[in-house]
Design a protein around this motif. Structure first.
Motif, PDB file in Angstrom:
ATOM      1  N   MET A 139      -3.519  10.077   7.823  1.00 38.64           N
ATOM      2  CA  MET A 139      -3.999   9.355   6.644  1.00 38.64           C
ATOM      3  C   MET A 139      -4.502   7.981   7.048  1.00 38.64           C
ATOM      4  SD  MET A 139      -0.256   8.830   4.899  1.00 38.64           S
ATOM      5  CE  MET A 139      -0.037  10.597   4.953  1.00 38.64           C
ATOM      6  N   PHE A 190      -5.460   4.105   5.866  1.00 39.21           N
ATOM      7  CA  PHE A 190      -5.347   3.004   4.915  1.00 39.21           C
ATOM      8  C   PHE A 190      -6.529   2.071   5.168  1.00 39.21           C
ATOM      9  CE2 PHE A 190      -1.097   4.666   5.252  1.00 39.21           C
ATOM     10  CZ  PHE A 190      -0.536   4.507   3.995  1.00 39.21           C
ATOM     11  N   LYS A 219       0.616   5.757  -0.118  1.00 36.61           N
ATOM     12  CA  LYS A 219      -0.115   7.018  -0.161  1.00 36.61           C
ATOM     13  C   LYS A 219       0.886   8.156  -0.254  1.00 36.61           C
ATOM     14  CE  LYS A 219      -4.423   5.876   2.289  1.00 36.61           C
ATOM     15  NZ  LYS A 219      -5.342   6.404   1.264  1.00 36.61           N
ATOM     16  N   TYR A 269       0.856  -1.187   0.000  1.00 38.03           N
ATOM     17  CA  TYR A 269       0.000   0.000   0.000  1.00 38.03           C
ATOM     18  C   TYR A 269       0.892   1.238   0.000  1.00 38.03           C
ATOM     19  CZ  TYR A 269      -3.398  -3.462   1.551  1.00 38.03           C
ATOM     20  OH  TYR A 269      -4.185  -4.585   1.640  1.00 38.03           O
TER      21      TYR A 269
END
Length: 546
Positions: free
Chosen positions: A485, A487, A470, A468
């Motif tokens: 943030m 996930f 970002k 993952y």
């Protein structure tokens, strides 16, 4: 009477006798020991050309060419031989005046009987009146992974010009151990250029494509005692076509030696010099290869000319089968039109799946949507609920509002898709099931007190693969001076969090550039792994100032 007693004694002794196998005693586990050194280890004013070392047992040399390190570097490799219990080193050049030499034998000296290794044996001497005893230690790490690098060369140069690493071998060198640590010994006072190198071709010169690390300017000995080096792989100075795959008549893959930033133009040129427009090209996602589809086969061969950025040109020749040869291949069914799924057979796919993707061996020319049957948990769905889109020249996407915890079956009947030669697919079935939302976890990551730059935030699985990612844009920093943030839908596993300090704002890790004095972008690793559990929300704060 005496004879009778003697006989009884003989019988008694015979009955007590046992056959015992002979043994060689305890196994020798002791490595060879140097008993006599000529000259003595640590001698000064050495003016000969040969060293002999006698051990307490018979020895042999293993991989001495790679194991033996001599500092400072010699122009010619000395003759190194083992004869019985004696090791001899004969130098094939005049040694420097007033210089301390150290010979590191690594693990190359073993005994003959059991192969016991004399680890890290070294021999030093000086051609002058004193032995240099200064040393320098440090670590070597990978710029991207943050992991320590073992068996990397660490090199010192008395000449501190930038080009020295390309054209000359170092004056002093050593290797990092299994933990990524190194120690350079026997140094004389001075200022040195220091680099680290993977040296794939074993020439002790920096060649493009090798892992490399450097420190700007020079280091001082004595003075600098611990130096940490970070290794990276530079982008090649020139982009070129490394190979071409042309396994099917209408499609070719042109592979570059490195990912590219910009592609100016791709031109197809016939052998008579005229250009043709009967092709389509597409740069792949990683930007290191080009897929070319030919919509019309109008020649036996075509030159593909690629214009990279800065007018850097390269070309490759692609040869085609004739139409007659193609038709024979079609008749023999050697070049069938096939559809495959990009998903693993029988896979469990995320409930948030956007589309089910198919790829074809040739260009798709026509799709008959009525030849697709989709069932959900055994129930056939109506065609208005399903959307079929040709997303690329060789790709088909099936869209549907997939439900969680459901079983799906996609049936493609014969000739669901065809190419321009009227070849169609055979009937095929794809099966998969979807997950539930509760199968996943959520990570709420809060980065406290970040620098006023952008970050690439990555979650790595135990195999060190980015799962993952970002992007944290500094312009979106909250009033709390923190990046927050989430996930969502994270597969349960143990993850490592990695931050790339994106100083050039390209939303990716950028390696260094030696000649332009650019170091690789810095990374930060969270100290503890994060365990994601299904149906759990986890909040993790990371104080970046610590």
């Amino acid at each position: 009477m005496k004879q009778l007693i003697a006989g009884i004694l003989l019988l008694f002794l015979a009955s007590c006798a046992q056959v015992v196998p002979l043994t060689g005693g305890a196994t020798d586990a002791t490595p060879p020991i140097a008993k006599e050194e000529l000259p003595v280890n640590g001698s000064v004013n050495f003016n000969g050309n040969k060293i002999t070392i006698t051990f307490n047992e018979y020895i042999q040399l293993k991989d001495v060419f790679n194991q033996l390190i001599i500092t400072p570097q010699l122009k010619e490799q000395p003759d190194v031989n083992a004869d019985g219990k004696t090791l001899s080193i004969k130098f094939n050049e005049q040694l420097k005046e007033n210089t301390t030499y150290i010979l590191f034998f690594g693990n190359s000296i073993t005994d003959i009987t059991e192969g016991n290794v004399l680890k890290d044996y070294s021999f030093s001497f000086s051609t002058g009146p004193i032995i240099d005893t200064l040393q320098l230690s440090g670590t070597v790490t990978d710029a991207y992974s943050g992991k320590m690098i073992k068996d990397s060369w660490v090199m010192l140069y008395e000449n501190n010009t930038d080009s020295i690493v390309f054209r000359s071998k170092p004056d002093y060198l050593t290797r990092t151990n299994d933990l990524g640590f190194y120690t350079l010994k026997g140094l004389k006072p001075g200022n040195y250029k220091i680099v680290s190198l993977s040296d794939n071709n074993k020439n002790l010169l920096y060649d493009n494509g090798e892992l490399f690390g450097y420190l700007p300017g020079t280091i001082s000995v004595p003075g600098d005692s611990a130096i940490a080096l970070t290794m990276f792989k530079e982008k090649p100075s020139k982009v070129f076509i490394s190979k071409t795959d042309h396994l099917v008549p209408e499609k070719a893959t042109v592979v570059f030696n490195t990912p590219i930033n910009q592609l100016n133009k791709v031109t197809a040129v016939l052998q008579d010099g005229t250009t043709t427009g009967n092709y389509i090209y597409k740069l792949n996602r990683s930007k290191d290869s080009l897929r070319i589809y030919f919509t019309k086969l109008e020649a036996d061969s075509i030159y593909i000319k690629v214009n990279f950025n800065n007018n850097n040109l390269d070309s490759t020749l692609i040869t085609f089968l004739s139409m007659e040869q193609l038709k024979k291949q079609f008749e023999r069914k050697r070049l069938p039109f096939e559809l495959t799924s990009v998903h693993n057979p029988g896979a469990t796919l995320p409930y948030s799946l956007k589309q089910y993707k198919l790829v074809s061996t040739f260009l798709v020319n026509d799709i008959d949507k009525n030849k697709l049957i989709l069932t959900e948990n055994g129930t056939t769905l109506g065609s208005p609920d399903v959307s079929v889109v040709q997303s690329a020249e060789d790709s088909i996407d099936i869209f549907y509002k997939w439900k969680s915890a459901s079983n799906y079956e996609i049936v493609l009947l014969k000739d669901f898709a065809k190419d321009k030669f009227e070849r169609g697919n055979d009937s095929i079935v794809f099966k998969f099931k979807t997950t539930e939302k509760s199968d996943y976890g959520t990570l709420n990551l809060i980065l406290l007190n970040p620098e006023k730059i952008n970050y690439v935030v990555q979650l790595l699985n135990p195999s060190n693969k980015v799962i993952y990612e970002k992007y944290a844009d500094a312009s979106a920093l909250s009033d709390k001076n923190a990046f927050e943030m989430k996930f969502f839908d994270v597969i349960p596993d143990t993850y490592t969090i990695r931050l790339v300090l994106d100083t050039n704002n390209d939303k990716a890790f950028t390696a260094g550039d030696y000649l332009n004095k650019i170091q690789p972008e810095k990374i930060m690793m969270y100290a503890q792994p994060i365990k994601i559990i299904s149906d759990w929300d986890i909040e993790q704060k990371w104080e970046l100032g610590q």
